[in-house]
Design a protein around this motif. Structure first.
Motif, PDB file in Angstrom:
ATOM      1  N   GLY A   1       0.814  -1.187  -0.001  1.00 43.15           N
ATOM      2  CA  GLY A   1       0.066  -0.026   0.042  1.00 43.15           C
ATOM      3  C   GLY A   1       0.786   1.290  -0.090  1.00 43.15           C
ATOM      4  N   CYS A   2       1.599   1.459  -1.119  1.00 44.64           N
ATOM      5  CA  CYS A   2       2.518   2.721  -1.178  1.00 44.64           C
ATOM      6  C   CYS A   2       2.269   3.596  -1.930  1.00 44.64           C
ATOM      7  N   TRP A   3       1.080   3.452  -2.699  1.00 45.35           N
ATOM      8  CA  TRP A   3       0.398   4.316  -3.766  1.00 45.35           C
ATOM      9  C   TRP A   3      -0.562   5.389  -3.330  1.00 45.35           C
ATOM     10  N   PRO A   4      -0.726   6.563  -3.878  1.00 47.64           N
ATOM     11  CA  PRO A   4      -1.810   7.303  -3.346  1.00 47.64           C
ATOM     12  C   PRO A   4      -3.224   6.581  -3.794  1.00 47.64           C
ATOM     13  N   GLY A   5      -3.952   6.839  -3.062  1.00 48.58           N
ATOM     14  CA  GLY A   5      -5.130   6.318  -3.316  1.00 48.58           C
ATOM     15  C   GLY A   5      -5.584   4.865  -3.149  1.00 48.58           C
ATOM     16  N   GLY A   6      -4.442   4.194  -2.436  1.00 47.86           N
ATOM     17  CA  GLY A   6      -4.642   2.856  -2.147  1.00 47.86           C
ATOM     18  C   GLY A   6      -3.342   1.927  -1.953  1.00 47.86           C
ATOM     19  N   GLY A   7      -3.485   1.333  -3.206  1.00 50.43           N
ATOM     20  CA  GLY A   7      -2.493   0.238  -3.292  1.00 50.43           C
ATOM     21  C   GLY A   7      -3.038  -1.113  -3.205  1.00 50.43           C
ATOM     22  N   GLY A   8      -2.246  -2.082  -2.864  1.00 55.42           N
ATOM     23  CA  GLY A   8      -2.788  -3.433  -2.339  1.00 55.42           C
ATOM     24  C   GLY A   8      -1.859  -4.407  -1.958  1.00 55.42           C
TER      25      GLY A   8
ATOM     26  N   THR B   1      -6.082 -11.264  -4.032  1.00 60.29           N
ATOM     27  CA  THR B   1      -5.393  -9.900  -3.981  1.00 60.29           C
ATOM     28  C   THR B   1      -6.377  -8.882  -3.524  1.00 60.29           C
ATOM     29  N   TRP B   2      -5.996  -7.873  -2.946  1.00 53.93           N
ATOM     30  CA  TRP B   2      -6.766  -6.817  -2.547  1.00 53.93           C
ATOM     31  C   TRP B   2      -6.111  -5.543  -3.144  1.00 53.93           C
ATOM     32  N   LEU B   3      -7.105  -4.903  -3.930  1.00 53.83           N
ATOM     33  CA  LEU B   3      -6.540  -3.401  -4.364  1.00 53.83           C
ATOM     34  C   LEU B   3      -7.528  -2.454  -3.982  1.00 53.83           C
ATOM     35  N   GLY B   4      -6.934  -1.371  -3.838  1.00 52.81           N
ATOM     36  CA  GLY B   4      -7.918  -0.219  -3.715  1.00 52.81           C
ATOM     37  C   GLY B   4      -8.474   0.324  -4.975  1.00 52.81           C
ATOM     38  N   ARG B   5      -9.665   0.588  -4.624  1.00 51.42           N
ATOM     39  CA  ARG B   5     -10.826   1.063  -5.651  1.00 51.42           C
ATOM     40  C   ARG B   5     -10.106   1.789  -6.886  1.00 51.42           C
ATOM     41  N   ALA B   6      -9.136   2.763  -6.429  1.00 53.85           N
ATOM     42  CA  ALA B   6      -8.592   3.382  -7.403  1.00 53.85           C
ATOM     43  C   ALA B   6      -7.853   2.673  -8.675  1.00 53.85           C
TER      44      ALA B   6
ATOM     45  N   GLY C   1      -9.590  -2.379 -12.549  1.00 56.43           N
ATOM     46  CA  GLY C   1      -9.742  -2.300 -13.603  1.00 56.43           C
ATOM     47  C   GLY C   1      -8.458  -1.672 -14.679  1.00 56.43           C
ATOM     48  N   ALA C   2      -7.332  -1.536 -13.860  1.00 54.78           N
ATOM     49  CA  ALA C   2      -6.100  -1.346 -14.347  1.00 54.78           C
ATOM     50  C   ALA C   2      -5.249  -2.175 -14.755  1.00 54.78           C
ATOM     51  N   GLY C   3      -5.752  -3.407 -14.583  1.00 54.88           N
ATOM     52  CA  GLY C   3      -4.771  -4.682 -15.010  1.00 54.88           C
ATOM     53  C   GLY C   3      -3.601  -5.068 -14.122  1.00 54.88           C
ATOM     54  N   ILE C   4      -3.568  -4.409 -12.818  1.00 55.78           N
ATOM     55  CA  ILE C   4      -2.772  -4.705 -11.971  1.00 55.78           C
ATOM     56  C   ILE C   4      -2.960  -5.961 -11.443  1.00 55.78           C
ATOM     57  N   ASN C   5      -4.083  -6.504 -11.250  1.00 51.34           N
ATOM     58  CA  ASN C   5      -4.109  -7.861 -10.675  1.00 51.34           C
ATOM     59  C   ASN C   5      -3.482  -9.007 -11.662  1.00 51.34           C
ATOM     60  N   ARG C   6      -3.919  -8.601 -12.897  1.00 56.34           N
ATOM     61  CA  ARG C   6      -3.318  -9.777 -13.842  1.00 56.34           C
ATOM     62  C   ARG C   6      -1.929  -9.699 -13.938  1.00 56.34           C
ATOM     63  N   GLU C   7      -1.237  -8.530 -14.011  1.00 54.19           N
ATOM     64  CA  GLU C   7       0.108  -8.377 -14.005  1.00 54.19           C
ATOM     65  C   GLU C   7       0.669  -9.003 -12.724  1.00 54.19           C
ATOM     66  N   ALA C   8       0.119  -8.686 -11.564  1.00 54.18           N
ATOM     67  CA  ALA C   8       0.654  -9.077 -10.357  1.00 54.18           C
ATOM     68  C   ALA C   8       0.672 -10.941 -10.237  1.00 54.18           C
ATOM     69  N   LYS C   9      -0.520 -11.406 -10.855  1.00 50.80           N
ATOM     70  CA  LYS C   9      -0.653 -12.821 -10.666  1.00 50.80           C
ATOM     71  C   LYS C   9       0.469 -13.385 -11.955  1.00 50.80           C
ATOM     72  N   ARG C  10       0.654 -12.738 -12.860  1.00 51.53           N
ATOM     73  CA  ARG C  10       1.670 -13.064 -13.971  1.00 51.53           C
ATOM     74  C   ARG C  10       3.240 -13.245 -13.270  1.00 51.53           C
ATOM     75  N   LEU C  11       3.534 -11.928 -12.462  1.00 54.11           N
ATOM     76  CA  LEU C  11       4.687 -11.874 -11.855  1.00 54.11           C
ATOM     77  C   LEU C  11       4.789 -12.985 -10.634  1.00 54.11           C
TER      78      LEU C  11
END
Length: 64
Positions: free
Chosen positions: A10-17, A36-41, A44-54
């Motif tokens: 959680g190091c980004w403005p508006g949330g993180g996860g 995965t938990w992501l802040g609402r901000a 839909g940004a593709g972060i979950n998909r990229e996190a799982k890929r990593l």
């Protein structure tokens, strides 16, 4: 392979996860991809998909 790992924090403005491995089993050489938990901000940004890929890439290259 005996530790769970957190990939995002959680190091980004508006949330993180967070996203992580669950139930690492060094005897069977297996690990589960956790939830995965992501802040609402970040929805839909593709972060979950990229996190799982990593997580998968790390599991097959570093933990294998």
């Amino acid at each position: 392979m005996g530790r769970c790992g957190c990939l995002l924090c959680g190091c980004w403005p508006g949330g993180g996860g967070t996203t992580s491995y669950w139930y690492p089993d060094p005897v069977r050489r297996q690990v589960e991809i956790g939830s995965t938990w992501l802040g609402r901000a970040w929805w839909g940004a593709g972060i979950n998909r990229e996190a799982k890929r990593l997580l998968l890439e790390h599991a097959f290259t570093e933990l294998a």
